[in-house]
Design a protein around this motif. Structure first.
Motif, PDB file in Angstrom:
ATOM      1  N   GLY A 136      80.628  26.821  13.006  1.00 24.37           N
ATOM      2  CA  GLY A 136      81.284  28.069  13.405  1.00 24.37           C
ATOM      3  C   GLY A 136      80.467  28.864  14.420  1.00 24.37           C
ATOM      4  O   GLY A 136      80.938  29.837  14.995  1.00 24.37           O
ATOM      5  N   HIS A 137      79.211  28.449  14.620  1.00 21.38           N
ATOM      6  CA  HIS A 137      78.336  29.183  15.568  1.00 21.38           C
ATOM      7  C   HIS A 137      78.186  28.420  16.888  1.00 21.38           C
ATOM      8  O   HIS A 137      77.333  28.788  17.697  1.00 21.38           O
ATOM      9  N   GLU A 138      79.027  27.404  17.077  1.00 17.47           N
ATOM     10  CA  GLU A 138      78.815  26.508  18.224  1.00 17.47           C
ATOM     11  C   GLU A 138      78.771  27.250  19.560  1.00 17.47           C
ATOM     12  O   GLU A 138      78.073  26.863  20.485  1.00 17.47           O
ATOM     13  N   LYS A 139      79.510  28.360  19.640  1.00 16.55           N
ATOM     14  CA  LYS A 139      79.553  29.047  20.940  1.00 16.55           C
ATOM     15  C   LYS A 139      78.335  29.962  21.165  1.00 16.55           C
ATOM     16  O   LYS A 139      78.180  30.523  22.235  1.00 16.55           O
ATOM     17  N   TYR A 140      77.483  30.086  20.153  1.00 13.42           N
ATOM     18  CA  TYR A 140      76.342  30.990  20.331  1.00 13.42           C
ATOM     19  C   TYR A 140      75.121  30.258  20.874  1.00 13.42           C
ATOM     20  O   TYR A 140      74.607  29.324  20.257  1.00 13.42           O
ATOM     21  N   GLN A 141      74.686  30.732  22.041  1.00 12.97           N
ATOM     22  CA  GLN A 141      73.494  30.167  22.660  1.00 12.97           C
ATOM     23  C   GLN A 141      72.247  30.698  21.950  1.00 12.97           C
ATOM     24  O   GLN A 141      72.216  31.870  21.565  1.00 12.97           O
ATOM     25  N   LEU A 142      71.271  29.821  21.755  1.00 14.79           N
ATOM     26  CA  LEU A 142      70.041  30.281  21.099  1.00 14.79           C
ATOM     27  C   LEU A 142      69.251  31.199  22.028  1.00 14.79           C
ATOM     28  O   LEU A 142      69.327  31.068  23.253  1.00 14.79           O
ATOM     29  N   PRO A 174      71.875  34.568  17.718  1.00 16.12           N
ATOM     30  CA  PRO A 174      72.223  35.978  17.510  1.00 16.12           C
ATOM     31  C   PRO A 174      73.203  36.159  16.350  1.00 16.12           C
ATOM     32  O   PRO A 174      73.127  37.133  15.607  1.00 16.12           O
ATOM     33  N   ARG A 175      74.086  35.167  16.164  1.00 17.38           N
ATOM     34  CA  ARG A 175      75.077  35.267  15.097  1.00 17.38           C
ATOM     35  C   ARG A 175      74.394  35.140  13.710  1.00 17.38           C
ATOM     36  O   ARG A 175      74.652  35.924  12.803  1.00 17.38           O
ATOM     37  N   CYS A 176      73.495  34.141  13.609  1.00 14.10           N
ATOM     38  CA  CYS A 176      72.749  33.978  12.350  1.00 14.10           C
ATOM     39  C   CYS A 176      71.989  35.258  12.027  1.00 14.10           C
ATOM     40  O   CYS A 176      71.940  35.701  10.872  1.00 14.10           O
ATOM     41  N   GLU A 213      70.438  25.371  24.531  1.00 13.31           N
ATOM     42  CA  GLU A 213      71.014  24.866  23.283  1.00 13.31           C
ATOM     43  C   GLU A 213      71.842  25.929  22.572  1.00 13.31           C
ATOM     44  O   GLU A 213      71.599  27.111  22.730  1.00 13.31           O
ATOM     45  N   HIS A 214      72.777  25.414  21.736  1.00 11.86           N
ATOM     46  CA  HIS A 214      73.611  26.310  20.931  1.00 11.86           C
ATOM     47  C   HIS A 214      73.242  26.152  19.470  1.00 11.86           C
ATOM     48  O   HIS A 214      72.640  25.158  19.080  1.00 11.86           O
ATOM     49  N   CYS A 215      73.649  27.138  18.683  1.00 17.81           N
ATOM     50  CA  CYS A 215      73.354  27.100  17.240  1.00 17.81           C
ATOM     51  C   CYS A 215      74.107  25.937  16.592  1.00 17.81           C
ATOM     52  O   CYS A 215      75.250  25.672  16.926  1.00 17.81           O
TER      53      CYS A 215
END
Ligand SMILES: Nc1ncnc2c1ncn2[C@@H]1O[C@H](COP(=O)(O)OP(=O)(O)O)[C@@H](O)[C@H]1O
Ligand SMILES: [Mg+2]
Ligand SMILES: [Zn+2]
Length: 274
Positions: free
Chosen positions: A25-31, A42-44, A19-21
């Motif tokens: 704006g965080h769509e590309k970051y995988q949880l 990681p972005r959060c 899953e992604h965040c």
């Protein structure tokens, strides 16, 4: 994935989830799932840490600002005796009726000062009834809780006159009459403690009285739109005898007056320890 990141993840037993965040704006970051089971983006996480650092910097800045503000009152003020710095509302004992009433009254005035109102306050009454104590408590409170850009100053007339006198024979001294007039003209809150007593009980120290006279004139003039708190042992009639009547009548108009007429002298014991 970069080998270093891969190694780190293996070592810390962190895994990426599919899953992604969901934050915009965080769509590309995988949880990520940490070894303790916590799932995070990681972005959060980075943003949260940055915010925490920013908050810490702000706190630090505020503490520094506060220290500078406190330093101004402490650095520039002149008090006649050091213990006066300890005077506050907490150690102002209110037992006598008039003291209770005046304490309540000045607390209301402090709140009005803190809310941004501009006005002058006079504390009048015999020596030892607590005028200096209350005026110090007031200015310390305003300095502590008032708007950050406001400057507070406490000037004991006797101490100021001593400084000025010692500056006469000393060209290096910065403590000239002009220095004090300028200083008292610029601050937002000024306590002028014990006017009138410079005249002395026997005879008159004319030079000192003339200077205080000029200071009072300047207060009426330069300190318009700023708040001044004045304490005195003298009555209005006595003040009018010492200084220009017009200046006094101007200074006493539209003021808050705290009067002690029925309070014991706290210097000679009074009722404090009864
Ligand atoms: N109500 C009070 N509670 C505690 N201490 C007091 C009180 N009133 C006066 N004092 C103390 O008594 C002394 C004389 O008071 P001060 O404020 O110097 O009187 P004034 O300025 O009216 O001559 C000071 O040490 C002051 O701290
Ligand atoms: Mg006093
Ligand atoms: Zn996120």
């Amino acid at each position: 994935m970069q080998p270093i990141l891969e190694q780190m993840m293996q070592r810390t037993k962190t895994t990426f989830l599919s899953e992604h965040c969901e934050v915009e704006g965080h769509e590309k970051y995988q949880l990520m799932k940490l070894s303790n089971g916590t799932v995070l983006c990681p972005r959060c996480e980075t943003e949260r840490k940055n915010e925490a650092i920013e908050k810490k910097n702000e706190d630090l800045f505020e503490r520094l600002e506060n220290r500078l503000r406190h330093a101004y009152l402490k650095d520039k003020s002149l008090v006649s005796d050091k213990p006066l710095w300890d005077a506050g509302f907490k150690n102002y004992v209110a037992e006598e009726e008039e003291v209770v009433k005046n304490k309540r009254y000045i607390n209301i005035l402090v709140k009005r000062y803190l809310s941004g109102e501009v006005f002058n306050t006079w504390l009048m009454g015999d020596p030892g009834v607590g005028k200096s104590h209350l005026s110090m408590a007031t200015i310390k409170n305003i300095n502590e809780y008032g708007a950050k850009d406001k400057k507070c100053l406490y000037i004991s007339v006797a101490a100021m006159l001593r400084k000025i006198k010692s500056s006469y024979g000393n060209k290096e001294s910065i403590y000239t009459e002009d220095y004090f007039i300028e200083l008292m003209g610029e601050v937002d809150f000024l306590v002028l403690d014990d006017i009138g007593s410079e005249s002395g009980s026997i005879g008159t120290d004319k030079k000192a009285t003339d200077f205080v006279h000029r200071v009072l004139y300047e207060i009426g003039d330069m300190r318009q739109g700023k708040s001044t708190i004045i304490t005195t042992n003298a009555s209005w009639e006595e003040l009018e005898g010492l200084y220009d009547k017009k200046i006094i009548s101007r200074l006493r108009s539209k003021i808050e007056l705290i009067k002690f007429t029925n309070t014991t002298d706290k210097r000679i014991g009074g009722c404090l320890n009864e």
